[in-house]
Design an enzyme around this catalytic site. Structure first.
Site, PDB file in Angstrom:
ATOM      1  N   GLY A 254      41.684  27.584  35.600  1.00 44.56           N
ATOM      2  CA  GLY A 254      41.333  28.747  36.392  1.00 44.56           C
ATOM      3  C   GLY A 254      41.353  28.511  37.887  1.00 44.56           C
TER       4      GLY A 254
ATOM      5  N   LYS B  12      41.620  37.853  53.354  1.00 47.83           N
ATOM      6  CA  LYS B  12      42.185  37.067  54.456  1.00 47.83           C
ATOM      7  C   LYS B  12      43.629  37.457  54.768  1.00 47.83           C
ATOM      8  CE  LYS B  12      41.634  34.357  51.328  1.00 47.83           C
ATOM      9  NZ  LYS B  12      41.445  34.424  49.859  1.00 47.83           N
TER      10      LYS B  12
ATOM     11  N   LYS C 193      44.197  31.832  56.584  1.00 52.82           N
ATOM     12  CA  LYS C 193      42.872  31.372  57.006  1.00 52.82           C
ATOM     13  C   LYS C 193      42.936  30.677  58.364  1.00 52.82           C
ATOM     14  CE  LYS C 193      41.641  30.742  52.148  1.00 52.82           C
ATOM     15  NZ  LYS C 193      41.487  29.760  51.054  1.00 52.82           N
TER      16      LYS C 193
ATOM     17  N   TRP D  61      36.021  45.501  41.331  1.00 52.84           N
ATOM     18  CA  TRP D  61      35.073  44.868  40.412  1.00 52.84           C
ATOM     19  C   TRP D  61      35.769  43.713  39.699  1.00 52.84           C
ATOM     20  CZ3 TRP D  61      33.029  47.521  35.337  1.00 52.84           C
ATOM     21  CH2 TRP D  61      31.948  46.798  34.824  1.00 52.84           C
TER      22      TRP D  61
ATOM     23  N   VAL E 261      35.263  38.151  42.494  1.00 51.09           N
ATOM     24  CA  VAL E 261      34.367  38.086  43.645  1.00 51.09           C
ATOM     25  C   VAL E 261      33.367  39.234  43.606  1.00 51.09           C
ATOM     26  CG1 VAL E 261      34.227  38.081  46.163  1.00 51.09           C
ATOM     27  CG2 VAL E 261      36.095  36.890  45.020  1.00 51.09           C
ATOM     28  N   GLY E 262      33.826  40.417  43.183  1.00 49.95           N
ATOM     29  CA  GLY E 262      32.897  41.536  43.050  1.00 49.95           C
ATOM     30  C   GLY E 262      31.755  41.195  42.113  1.00 49.95           C
TER      31      GLY E 262
ATOM     32  N   GLU F  60      46.375  30.823  40.107  1.00 47.61           N
ATOM     33  CA  GLU F  60      46.787  32.103  39.527  1.00 47.61           C
ATOM     34  C   GLU F  60      48.042  31.910  38.678  1.00 47.61           C
ATOM     35  OE1 GLU F  60      45.080  34.835  39.923  1.00 47.61           O
ATOM     36  OE2 GLU F  60      43.718  34.196  41.520  1.00 47.61           O
TER      37      GLU F  60
ATOM     38  N   GLU G  47      33.182  36.787  56.596  1.00 49.09           N
ATOM     39  CA  GLU G  47      32.899  35.369  56.368  1.00 49.09           C
ATOM     40  C   GLU G  47      33.650  34.821  55.163  1.00 49.09           C
ATOM     41  OE1 GLU G  47      32.073  31.905  57.015  1.00 49.09           O
ATOM     42  OE2 GLU G  47      30.685  33.091  58.214  1.00 49.09           O
TER      43      GLU G  47
END
Length: 440
Positions: A187, A105, A205, A11, A14-15, A190, A129
């Site tokens: 942002g 990835k 990738k 969570w 992306v979650g 990281e 994807e």
């Protein structure tokens, strides 16, 4: 079946994007599928920290087993990242006869071949994807939209952090360190940006996209990788004088029975289509023998763009569940038994143009010594810039070459850097011109 049940592991950013997309577009999703996608469980070790998207408490759990053992959950979404636990959970989900969607990835680059086989043995599939290009449909384009083509070339900008940094170094004149700190403040980077700035994320990738493009197993360990942390503003400025723009490029080609896969800082002409891809945006250029040249462009990361790609996979898998056609499309586009282990072309064999910046003693005859060594190694000079003294005792000599073989370049530079008139290791940046990046 009244709904396709979804269980989410992780969570995070992306979650939250997946949850928001499922909520915002629920009506459109159901109208397209004829059945709703229903989020039944969200698992995370930390359920209390603030997040931009809330989840009803009854859907939250710290136990992945609550997802794995729920018969109403048909698809498990892995968004925790990393290699160890994520791999274990994906295998467990597949062995429990659940479908999987992941944006991981790194895991696919390292262990994708194994996980795809686990999925095949269990009659299930993995959607991925979001693992390449965030919200840009690169995987779907390669596996479906371009399925009638032989892909011979794929190259592009696949990391928004690196692209933002290089954009700010170019447009704002920032140092690498200042541009990185700005990216972190916004942002885009990281706290530990190593995977992005050293090219590893891009290599993950590229390994996945190359396998799909060329019909070979994923070969991440064979991707030649260099990052951007050694780039100085001086090199960006000299590149501009030669008419070039600097990008961290992922480059893959299938020629003469060998695959070329490399990630490194690259000068491209200012009028190249990729030169205008700035900030945190990504773009990938593909050449197919029937379609010709195409380019896909958009946000390569972010909560909602990546969430959009995950939900697209959920919808594809939901259609397969409803039609009872698991793994309708092979994960790497080619049937598993038709994949072939294509040899990798070593970096020493590639042929391209080069940018060199030498830090040399300010005295007559230095340029002729350097050019003599280059000529002896079959490296032809295209253009030279020699500026006045920048630091005490040294001057920069900057050259652009015609196409040369990498092995010859390395041999020549080793000899040049050992000269007593050269005061620092030579800065080397490869160049891709229009004729090497476009095929008609």
């Amino acid at each position: 079946m009244r709904a396709i049940g979804i269980g989410l592991i992780g969570w995070g950013t992306v979650g939250c994007g997946v949850i928001q997309t499922l909520r915002d577009n629920a009506e459109a999703i159901e109208n397209r599928l004829g059945i709703p996608l229903k989020l039944l469980k969200v698992a995370d070790l930390d359920l209390d920290r603030p997040r931009p998207v809330d989840v009803p408490r009854e859907l939250l759990t710290t136990r992945v087993e609550d997802i794995m053992n729920d018969p109403d959950i048909h698809i498990v979404v892995e968004l925790m990242g990393g290699l160890g636990a994520a791999k274990t959970f994906i295998k467990q989900a597949l062995e429990n006869k659940k479908y999987v969607v992941t944006a991981n990835k790194a895991l696919l680059a390292h262990d994708g071949n194994e996980l795809f086989e686990v999925a095949r043995r269990n009659g299930r599939s993995i959607g991925f994807e979001a693992s390449v290009g965030g919200g840009i449909p690169i995987i779907k384009s390669l596996r479906e939209g371009l399925a009638g083509n032989r892909i011979d070339t794929l190259f592009g900008i696949l990391n928004g952090t690196a692209n933002y940094i290089l954009t700010r170094m170019t447009e704002g004149g920032l140092s690498f360190g200042d541009a990185l700190r700005e990216a972190q403040a916004k942002g885009y980077a990281e706290a530990d940006p190593a995977l992005d700035i050293e090219g590893t994320d891009t290599a993950h990738k590229l390994a996945i996209a190359s396998a799909i493009s060329f019909g070979t197993p994923i070969q991440f360990d064979s991707v030649y990788t260099e990052g951007i942390s050694g780039i100085a503003p001086l090199d960006v400025q000299f590149g501009e004088e030669f008419g070039y723009c600097l990008k961290l490029l992922a480059i893959a080609r299938n020629t003469d029975g060998r695959i070329e896969m490399r990630v490194h800082p690259t000068f491209i002409p200012r009028d190249h289509i990729l030169a205008g891809v700035s900030g945190a945006y990504n773009a990938v250029h593909i050449h197919g023998n029937s379609v010709g040249n195409i380019m896909l462009y958009g946000m390569g990361a972010g909560m909602l763009p990546t969430g959009s790609a995950v939900v697209a996979d959920l919808m594809d898998i939901a259609r397969d569940i409803l039609a009872n056609t698991p793994e309708r499309i092979a994960p790497l586009a080619f049937l598993p038994e038709r994949l072939s282990l294509i040899p990798i072309k070593p970096i020493s064999d590639i042929s391209t143009c080069y940018y060199f910046r030498f830090s040399a003693v300010d005295r007559p005859g230095v340029l002729s010594k350097i050019s003599g060594i280059l000529g002896a190694n079959e490296i032809s000079i295209s253009a030279v810039i020699q500026k006045g003294r920048q630091t005490e005792g040294s001057v920069p000599i900057v050259m652009v070459t015609h196409e040369a073989v990498e092995a010859n370049v390395r041999k020549a530079l080793k000899e040049i850097d050992e000269l007593n008139v050269v005061l620092a290791p030579t800065q080397t940046i490869r160049i891709e011109n229009q004729e090497t990046t476009h095929r008609d």
